[in-house]
Design a protein around this motif. Sequence first.
Motif, PDB file in Angstrom:
ATOM      1  N   GLU A  43       0.856  -1.183   0.000  1.00  0.00           N
ATOM      2  CA  GLU A  43       0.000   0.000   0.000  1.00  0.00           C
ATOM      3  C   GLU A  43       0.895   1.237   0.000  1.00  0.00           C
ATOM      4  N   GLU A  86       0.897   5.553  -0.060  1.00  0.00           N
ATOM      5  CA  GLU A  86       0.198   6.820   0.049  1.00  0.00           C
ATOM      6  C   GLU A  86       0.982   7.859  -0.745  1.00  0.00           C
ATOM      7  N   GLU A  91      -7.986   4.641  -2.707  1.00  0.00           N
ATOM      8  CA  GLU A  91      -8.801   4.991  -1.545  1.00  0.00           C
ATOM      9  C   GLU A  91      -8.418   6.383  -1.052  1.00  0.00           C
ATOM     10  N   LYS A  92      -9.352   7.005  -0.311  1.00  0.00           N
ATOM     11  CA  LYS A  92      -9.038   8.282   0.331  1.00  0.00           C
ATOM     12  C   LYS A  92      -8.236   8.022   1.590  1.00  0.00           C
ATOM     13  N   GLU A  93      -7.565   9.066   2.056  1.00  0.00           N
ATOM     14  CA  GLU A  93      -6.811   8.985   3.295  1.00  0.00           C
ATOM     15  C   GLU A  93      -7.246  10.132   4.207  1.00  0.00           C
ATOM     16  N   LEU A  94      -6.475  10.335   5.280  1.00  0.00           N
ATOM     17  CA  LEU A  94      -6.859  11.285   6.312  1.00  0.00           C
ATOM     18  C   LEU A  94      -7.090  12.687   5.751  1.00  0.00           C
ATOM     19  N   MET A 112      -3.990  13.627  -0.070  1.00  0.00           N
ATOM     20  CA  MET A 112      -3.379  12.303  -0.132  1.00  0.00           C
ATOM     21  C   MET A 112      -4.261  11.344  -0.925  1.00  0.00           C
ATOM     22  N   GLU A 114      -4.300   6.993  -1.726  1.00  0.00           N
ATOM     23  CA  GLU A 114      -3.688   5.694  -1.426  1.00  0.00           C
ATOM     24  C   GLU A 114      -4.061   4.669  -2.484  1.00  0.00           C
ATOM     25  N   TYR A 123     -12.257  10.164  10.792  1.00  0.00           N
ATOM     26  CA  TYR A 123     -11.234  11.197  10.768  1.00  0.00           C
ATOM     27  C   TYR A 123     -11.622  12.388  11.641  1.00  0.00           C
ATOM     28  N   CYS A 126       3.053  10.463   4.234  1.00  0.00           N
ATOM     29  CA  CYS A 126       2.751   9.348   3.335  1.00  0.00           C
ATOM     30  C   CYS A 126       3.701   8.184   3.594  1.00  0.00           C
TER      31      CYS A 126
END
Length: 362
Positions: A7, A9, A42-45, A49, A51, A105, A122
Amino acid sequence: MRTVGVEEELLLVDPDSGDPKALASAVLAHAAQDDPGQDVFEKELFGQMLEFATHPQSDMADLGDEIVRCRKEAARHAGEIGCTVAALATSPLPVSPALSVNERYQWLAERYGVPTWEQLVCGCHVHVSVESDEEGIAVLDRVRPWLSVLRAISANSPFWQGRDTGYASYRSRVWNRWPSAGPTELFGSAEGYHRRVADMVATGVILDEGMVYFDARLSARYPTVEFRVADVCLCADTAVLIATLCRALVETAARDWRAGRPVADPGVSVLRLADWQAARFGLEEDLLDPVTLRPRPARQVLASLLEHAGDALAASGDADRAAGAVEELLRRGNGAREQRLLLERTGSLRDVVTECARRTQG
């Protein structure tokens, strides 16, 4: 043959100015429209960003091809929205992070305050398959001294908010502000591991098992050991090297466990010092040797890692490739060194970001 998944980021940036752009939702919407069945991105925090996750692979060349393909696809989708991706573990340029719309989040931001807003970092997470939780814990207990070496190899975050931090992996210093992050003590058994995780969740300090941010842990989603120590690597071939070494460390540890060999226990306090040394200097100065826990030149420590995992690397057919990748890494330097050389050459952090965005795609 153990399978490996990665994975990564990535930072979303303006292709011309290098400024981080909070466009993750738009990029993900474009990806979903372009390929309704895609499950890669996918989305991140934060909105700056993005992922992606590879599929499990048993061949390292195939894994490398997929990482490059995912990076190129991420850049293609981002390009349609007016940005691009950069494999940078922190933003060299000043940025005000934009929290993604997500109940989890929001909880983090309310619970932890300012440190949450400083987590625009990341990483690269490597999943290596294990046969059982018992084998996984035997692995986690045995790989602990080697994790700082992976930190040094992957270090790719020297800059923060427009200045040089003096660290090769400043991301790791930011990430370790989470209360559950960092090196761990010995667990001894799967029962001991799960009891410790349950006790941590029961404190209410963390939300759930997903917030157990150990440098390496059992995955809550897959039958894998998950290495979480690495920065996202500027070059895809460094990410492949990290993945190759992670698999070899898992196999070596599992063999030692089955053979009844004892577990070394240097203690968390010393492991934290080894991790700090790796984060501070990367490969530019001495690392703490995982066996002696005394300073030793980085080149020699990497040679010791290849020797320690040598039988496993040979069994998977990765020995020559890993040795060659280590030699190339020592010649070229990790991402932190490359970023600093770019700044020395161009005099501009903006040029550093735009060049790293170009290199991200190979």
